[in-house]
Design a protein around this motif. Structure first.
Motif, PDB file in Angstrom:
ATOM      1  N   LEU A 101       0.830  -1.200   0.000  1.00  0.00           N
ATOM      2  CA  LEU A 101       0.000   0.000   0.000  1.00  0.00           C
ATOM      3  C   LEU A 101       0.868   1.255   0.000  1.00  0.00           C
ATOM      4  CD1 LEU A 101      -2.765   1.360   0.222  1.00  0.00           C
ATOM      5  CD2 LEU A 101      -2.592   1.138   2.711  1.00  0.00           C
ATOM      6  N   HIS A 102       1.920   1.234   0.791  1.00  0.00           N
ATOM      7  CA  HIS A 102       2.870   2.343   0.857  1.00  0.00           C
ATOM      8  C   HIS A 102       3.468   2.605  -0.527  1.00  0.00           C
ATOM      9  CE1 HIS A 102       6.247   4.292   3.453  1.00  0.00           C
ATOM     10  NE2 HIS A 102       5.294   5.157   3.144  1.00  0.00           N
ATOM     11  N   LEU A 103       3.854   1.537  -1.217  1.00  0.00           N
ATOM     12  CA  LEU A 103       4.458   1.662  -2.546  1.00  0.00           C
ATOM     13  C   LEU A 103       3.460   2.214  -3.559  1.00  0.00           C
ATOM     14  CD1 LEU A 103       6.871   1.066  -4.453  1.00  0.00           C
ATOM     15  CD2 LEU A 103       5.886  -1.205  -4.803  1.00  0.00           C
ATOM     16  N   LEU A 114      10.589   5.883   0.664  1.00  0.00           N
ATOM     17  CA  LEU A 114      10.813   4.699  -0.159  1.00  0.00           C
ATOM     18  C   LEU A 114      11.908   4.885  -1.189  1.00  0.00           C
ATOM     19  CD1 LEU A 114       7.160   3.526  -0.825  1.00  0.00           C
ATOM     20  CD2 LEU A 114       8.895   2.287   0.435  1.00  0.00           C
ATOM     21  N   GLY A 115      12.312   6.127  -1.438  1.00  0.00           N
ATOM     22  CA  GLY A 115      13.248   6.381  -2.522  1.00  0.00           C
ATOM     23  C   GLY A 115      12.502   6.907  -3.727  1.00  0.00           C
ATOM     24  N   ASN A 116      13.208   7.527  -4.647  1.00  0.00           N
ATOM     25  CA  ASN A 116      12.531   8.202  -5.748  1.00  0.00           C
ATOM     26  C   ASN A 116      12.573   7.412  -7.047  1.00  0.00           C
ATOM     27  OD1 ASN A 116      15.216   8.387  -6.306  1.00  0.00           O
ATOM     28  ND2 ASN A 116      15.224  10.565  -6.779  1.00  0.00           N
ATOM     29  N   VAL A 165      17.096  -4.849  -8.165  1.00  0.00           N
ATOM     30  CA  VAL A 165      16.558  -5.797  -7.186  1.00  0.00           C
ATOM     31  C   VAL A 165      15.802  -5.069  -6.075  1.00  0.00           C
ATOM     32  CG1 VAL A 165      17.186  -7.488  -5.423  1.00  0.00           C
ATOM     33  CG2 VAL A 165      18.310  -7.545  -7.665  1.00  0.00           C
ATOM     34  N   THR A 166      16.403  -4.020  -5.533  1.00  0.00           N
ATOM     35  CA  THR A 166      15.833  -3.360  -4.361  1.00  0.00           C
ATOM     36  C   THR A 166      14.714  -2.383  -4.694  1.00  0.00           C
ATOM     37  OG1 THR A 166      17.550  -1.641  -4.465  1.00  0.00           O
ATOM     38  CG2 THR A 166      17.984  -3.570  -3.077  1.00  0.00           C
ATOM     39  N   VAL A 195      10.776  -4.638  -4.298  1.00  0.00           N
ATOM     40  CA  VAL A 195      10.468  -3.464  -3.483  1.00  0.00           C
ATOM     41  C   VAL A 195       9.115  -3.564  -2.804  1.00  0.00           C
ATOM     42  CG1 VAL A 195       9.416  -2.203  -5.410  1.00  0.00           C
ATOM     43  CG2 VAL A 195      10.441  -0.932  -3.519  1.00  0.00           C
ATOM     44  N   SER A 196       8.172  -4.312  -3.359  1.00  0.00           N
ATOM     45  CA  SER A 196       6.826  -4.365  -2.794  1.00  0.00           C
ATOM     46  C   SER A 196       6.692  -5.334  -1.626  1.00  0.00           C
ATOM     47  CB  SER A 196       5.813  -4.742  -3.877  1.00  0.00           C
ATOM     48  OG  SER A 196       6.069  -6.043  -4.373  1.00  0.00           O
ATOM     49  N   PHE A 197       7.677  -6.211  -1.414  1.00  0.00           N
ATOM     50  CA  PHE A 197       7.530  -7.171  -0.303  1.00  0.00           C
ATOM     51  C   PHE A 197       8.785  -7.343   0.539  1.00  0.00           C
ATOM     52  CE2 PHE A 197       8.547  -9.469  -4.224  1.00  0.00           C
ATOM     53  CZ  PHE A 197       9.649 -10.219  -3.858  1.00  0.00           C
ATOM     54  N   VAL A 198       9.848  -6.616   0.259  1.00  0.00           N
ATOM     55  CA  VAL A 198      11.050  -6.674   1.090  1.00  0.00           C
ATOM     56  C   VAL A 198      11.382  -5.273   1.568  1.00  0.00           C
ATOM     57  CG1 VAL A 198      13.506  -7.220   1.182  1.00  0.00           C
ATOM     58  CG2 VAL A 198      11.964  -8.681  -0.133  1.00  0.00           C
ATOM     59  N   GLU A 199      11.561  -5.116   2.863  1.00  0.00           N
ATOM     60  CA  GLU A 199      11.883  -3.823   3.462  1.00  0.00           C
ATOM     61  C   GLU A 199      13.404  -3.680   3.494  1.00  0.00           C
ATOM     62  OE1 GLU A 199      10.875  -0.157   4.862  1.00  0.00           O
ATOM     63  OE2 GLU A 199       9.397  -1.716   4.467  1.00  0.00           O
ATOM     64  N   TRP A 200      13.948  -3.100   2.424  1.00  0.00           N
ATOM     65  CA  TRP A 200      15.396  -2.936   2.334  1.00  0.00           C
ATOM     66  C   TRP A 200      15.842  -1.706   3.125  1.00  0.00           C
ATOM     67  CZ3 TRP A 200      18.428  -6.550   0.037  1.00  0.00           C
ATOM     68  CH2 TRP A 200      17.831  -7.431  -0.859  1.00  0.00           C
ATOM     69  N   ASP A 201      16.937  -1.868   3.839  1.00  0.00           N
ATOM     70  CA  ASP A 201      17.555  -0.720   4.506  1.00  0.00           C
ATOM     71  C   ASP A 201      18.524  -0.093   3.506  1.00  0.00           C
ATOM     72  OD1 ASP A 201      18.638   1.150   6.172  1.00  0.00           O
ATOM     73  OD2 ASP A 201      19.837  -0.272   7.350  1.00  0.00           O
ATOM     74  N   LYS A 202      17.974   0.769   2.648  1.00  0.00           N
ATOM     75  CA  LYS A 202      18.785   1.307   1.549  1.00  0.00           C
ATOM     76  C   LYS A 202      19.929   2.183   2.051  1.00  0.00           C
ATOM     77  CE  LYS A 202      15.007   1.060  -1.760  1.00  0.00           C
ATOM     78  NZ  LYS A 202      14.143   1.786  -2.719  1.00  0.00           N
TER      79      LYS A 202
END
Length: 592
Positions: free
Chosen positions: A121-123, A143-145, A546-547, A552-559
Motif C-alpha cells: 500500500l505504501h508503494l 521509499l526512494g525516488n 533488485v531493491t 520493493v513491494s515485499f522486502v523492506e530494504w535498509d537502503k
C-alpha cells in the motif's frame, strides 16, 4: 563469518568460487524458468500478492495497451502478455464506466486495504498515487525516488534472473559463471548421432559440461521481457558472454521482435519531464533509472554494428502501426524509421535535459552506424531528421555566442549538429538521393532557417560540413521554383521525383558536390567494447533493480545501509534554457 572475511560478500564469494558443474545446473534451470515462467501455486502468498498488486493498479484506473504494457513508467509488468478484449466487453466497459466503474474501484480498494500488506500500500501511494490525483505522495521520500510497481506473474523466474545476473557480473575476471555461459549452445543442434566410437564419446563428454537451451524459445522470451530492466540486462549478459548466442542473433531476420520493445521503452523514457508537486524544484524524469537508458542504447549499438541490421531495418522489416507513438499516427513504417525517430527523440531529450555525455556518444554512434543504409525514410522521420538538425544548429550558434557560460551545452549541441549533418550528407549522395526524396524535400522545406544559420556572422560550421548541403539545396530550390508558382507539398514532391536526373547531372558537374562524396562514403562503423571493469557499473545497477523494482513491494530494504553503490545526494535539476535567440525566428520545429 571469520574475522578475515568481514566486510566482504561471504555468500556470493562462496558461490562464485564453486565448481562449474553447479554453475551449469543453476544457469540451465534459471534460463528455463525465464522461458517457461512458472506461475505461483494456487492459494500461495506469492499469487495473492500478485492479485493484490493487479487489483491496486486496476482500481487506480490504469489500463494496459493491446501489447500488455502500460504508458505509466511506474507500472512494469514482468512480461508483456497481449490483452484480449472482446468487442462486447469493450462496449460494456464504456457503458458502465460512469456509474459502476467508480463503485467497483472503491470496493476493490476497500477490500484490498483490509488484506493488503502495508509495504505494498505504501508503494502504491508513492508511485501511482493510489489515493490521490496521480502524483507521488510524500511517502516517496521514505521509499526512494526510483521505485516502481513490479507486476510479476512468476516471482521465481524474476528472482532467479536477479541471482544469475549478480553472479555473472560479480568479479568478471575469472568468473566461473561467465565462463560457463560461454559454452551456451542451442539444444536444437545437439546432434550426437553422427560419428562413432571415440569421437562420439568425446562429443557427449563435451556436451555434458555445456549449458543447452532452445535458442528459439529463449528469443521469444526476450521479446516479451525486453521492456523490463531484467530482460535487457540478461540479453546484454548473454550477448557478451556467449559467442554462439550472439552469432544466432546476428543471422536472425526478425530482430524487430527485440528492437521494438527497446525503442518503446526509450520513447517513453524521453518524454518531457514534469515538476514534482510535492518537492519544490525537483523534476520527475519519465524513467526509473538513467542506467536503464544506458543499457538500452548499448543493446541498440550492438545490433547496429551488425552488417545485416541496417539493410533489414530500412528495406525489409515494416510495422503496420505503432499504437504507443503519440505524436503521429504511423502506419506501414520501416523499423529503421522508427529507430531513427526514437533516437532523435532521445538525443533532443538528452541535450535539453540530461546532458549526459555517454548517452550522447551512444546515440550518435548508433545513428552513424545506420546512416549508410538510410533509404526510403517515412515522411515524418525525414522531417524530424531535418528539423532536429536545424534546431540543434540554431541552439549551437546561440550557445557559442554565450561563451564560457554555456561551453558544455555548446559542446553537446555541436556534437549533435555535426553528427546529423554528416547523416544528411550521406543520405543525399548520388547513389541514394533517388531513394531519399523525402529527406531532400524536408531539407528544402527548412531552407530559410538553414540559410539563416549558414549566413550568420558567427556560424561555427566549416565549409566541409555545410558546403555540400548548401549547394544541393540551391539546385533543389531552383527545380521547385522553376515556373515561379507556389506548389503544394504533393506537387513539390512530384516535381523533385521527375527531376531527379537533372539533379544528378548537376551533382556530377559541381566540383563541391563531387569532392564531398568521398568524405561521405567513409567508414561509419562504431563498435561497443565492454569496459575493463564492467562490474563497477553493473553490480550496483543490478542491486538497484533488485531493491527498487523486483522486490520493493515485499522486502523492506535498509537502503541507507547498502554500501555496494555510492549514495548520490538528491539535487534539484537545474534546467538551462537555450532559446533560439539572436537573429533566428522561433517556430514549431524548435520544440523538440
Amino acid at each position: 563469518i571469520p574475522v578475515s572475511n568481514r566486510g566482504y560478500n561471504f555468500f556470493l564469494d562462496r558461490i562464485v568460487s564453486h565448481g562449474e558443474n553447479w554453475a551449469r545446473d543453476f544457469i540451465t534451470v534459471t534460463l528455463r524458468w525465464f522461458v517457461d515462467r512458472p506461475v505461483a501455486p494456487p492459494k500461495s502468498l506469492a499469487l495473492r500478492h500478485y492479485q493484490l498488486t493487479q487489483g491496486l493498479i486496476n482500481a487506480k484506473g490504469e489500463i494496459p495497451r493491446d501489447d500488455g504494457l502500460y504508458d505509466n513508467h511506474y507500472i512494469v509488468p514482468a512480461t508483456a502478455a497481449k490483452r484480449v478484449v472482446e468487442d462486447n466487453d469493450e462496449i460494456g466497459e464504456k457503458e458502465e464506466s460512469l456509474l459502476v466503474g467508480a463503485t467497483k474501484g472503491m470496493l476493490t480498494i476497500s477490500s484490498a486495504i483490509i488484506l493488503l500488506p502495508f509495504r505494498l500500500l505504501h508503494l502504491a501511494m508513492s508511485t501511482i498515487g493510489l489515493l490521490g490525483d496521480g502524483s507521488k505522495s510524500d511517502t516517496s521520500t521514505a521509499l526512494g525516488n526510483n521505485n516502481v510497481m513490479w507486476l510479476s506473474d512468476s516471482p521465481v523466474a524474476d528472482m532467479g534472473i536477479c541471482v544469475l545476473l549478480l553472479l555473472t557480473h560479480n568479479h568478471c575476471k575469472g568468473n566461473a559463471w561467465r565462463e560457463t555461459l560461454k559454452s551456451l549452445k542451442d539444444v536444437r543442434w545437439d546432434d550426437t548421432s553422427n560419428g562413432g566410437g571415440e569421437a562420439l564419446a568425446q562429443q557427449q563428454s563435451s556436451n555434458h559440461n555445456r549449458v543447452a537451451i532452445n535458442f528459439e524459445t529463449l528469443f521469444d522470451a526476450f521479446g516479451k521481457t525486453l521492456h523490463t530492466e531484467l530482460g535487457a540486462l540478461l540479453l546484454y549478459t548473454l550477448l557478451q558472454s556467449s559467442p554462439s548466442f550472439a552469432a544466432s542473433m546476428a543471422v536472425r531476420s526478425d530482430l524487430d521482435t527485440l528492437v521494438v520493445p527497446l525503442v518503446r521503452t526509450l520513447y517513453f523514457s524521453s518524454a518531457v519531464p514534469i515538476m514534482d508537486k510535492n518537492v519544490k524544484g525537483v523534476i520527475q524524469h519519465p524513467f526509473r533509472s538513467q542506467s536503464q537508458l544506458y543499457v538500452i542504447l548499448i543493446l541498440l549499438l550492438l545490433f547496429s554494428q551488425d552488417n545485416s541490421f541496417g539493410p533489414d531495418a530500412f528495406r525489409r522489416v515494416f510495422l503496420e502501426n505503432l499504437p504507443w507513438y503519440h505524436e503521429r499516427q504511423l502506419k506501414d513504417i520501416s523499423l529503421g524509421s522508427v529507430v531513427l525517430l526514437t533516437l532523435l527523440r532521445c538525443l533532443t531529450y538528452n541535450v535539453n535535459r540530461l546532458r549526459d555525455g555517454f548517452l550522447m556518444s551512444n546515440c550518435c554512434a548508433i545513428l552513424m552506424n545506420l546512416s549508410p543504409n538510410m533509404v526510403n525514410l517515412h515522411s515524418y522521420s525525414a522531417m524530424r531528421l531535418c528539423g532536429v538538425t536545424v534546431s540543434c544548429m540554431k541552439r549551437y550558434v546561440v550557445a557559442k555566442k554565450a561563451g564560457d557560460e554555456q561551453s558544455e551545452i555548446a559542446e553537446m549541441f555541436g556534437e549533435a549538429s555535426r553528427t546529423l549533418l554528416q547523416i544528411l550528407r550521406t543520405c543525399l549522395q548520388m547513389d541514394r538521393i533517388e531513394k531519399n526524396i523525402q529527406v531532400l524535400y524536408a531539407l528544402a522545406y527548412l531552407k530559410r532557417d538553414f540559410d539563416e544559420i549558414v549566413s550568420s556572422s558567427t556560424c561555427p560550421f566549416t565549409p566541409s560540413e555545410i558546403g555540400f548541403l548548401s549547394a544541393i539545396l540551391t539546385h533543389t530550390d531552383t527545380i521547385i521554383q522553376k515556373d515561379g508558382e507556389a506548389l503544394t507539398a504533393t506537387q513539390a514532391m512530384y516535381r523533385l521525383t521527375t527531376s531527379i536526373e537533372d539533379l544528378k547531372s548537376a551533382m556530377r558537374t559541381n566540383t563541391l558536390l563531387n569532392n564531398d562524396a568521398a568524405d561521405a562514403e567513409g567508414d561509419f562503423t562504431f563498435t561497443y567494447e565492454e569496459d575493463a571493469d564492467p562490474e563497477v557499473f553493473f553490480v550496483p545497477y543490478i542491486w538497484d533493480v533488485v531493491t527498487c523494482a523486483v522486490t520493493v513491494s515485499f522486502v523492506e530494504w535498509d537502503k541507507a545501509g547498502i554500501k555496494v553503490y555510492a549514495k548520490e545526494e538528491e539535487e534539484a535539476e537545474t534546467v538551462v534554457e537555450v532559446g533560439v535567440g539572436g537573429d533566428f525566428s522561433k517556430d514549431v520545429i524548435d520544440v523538440v
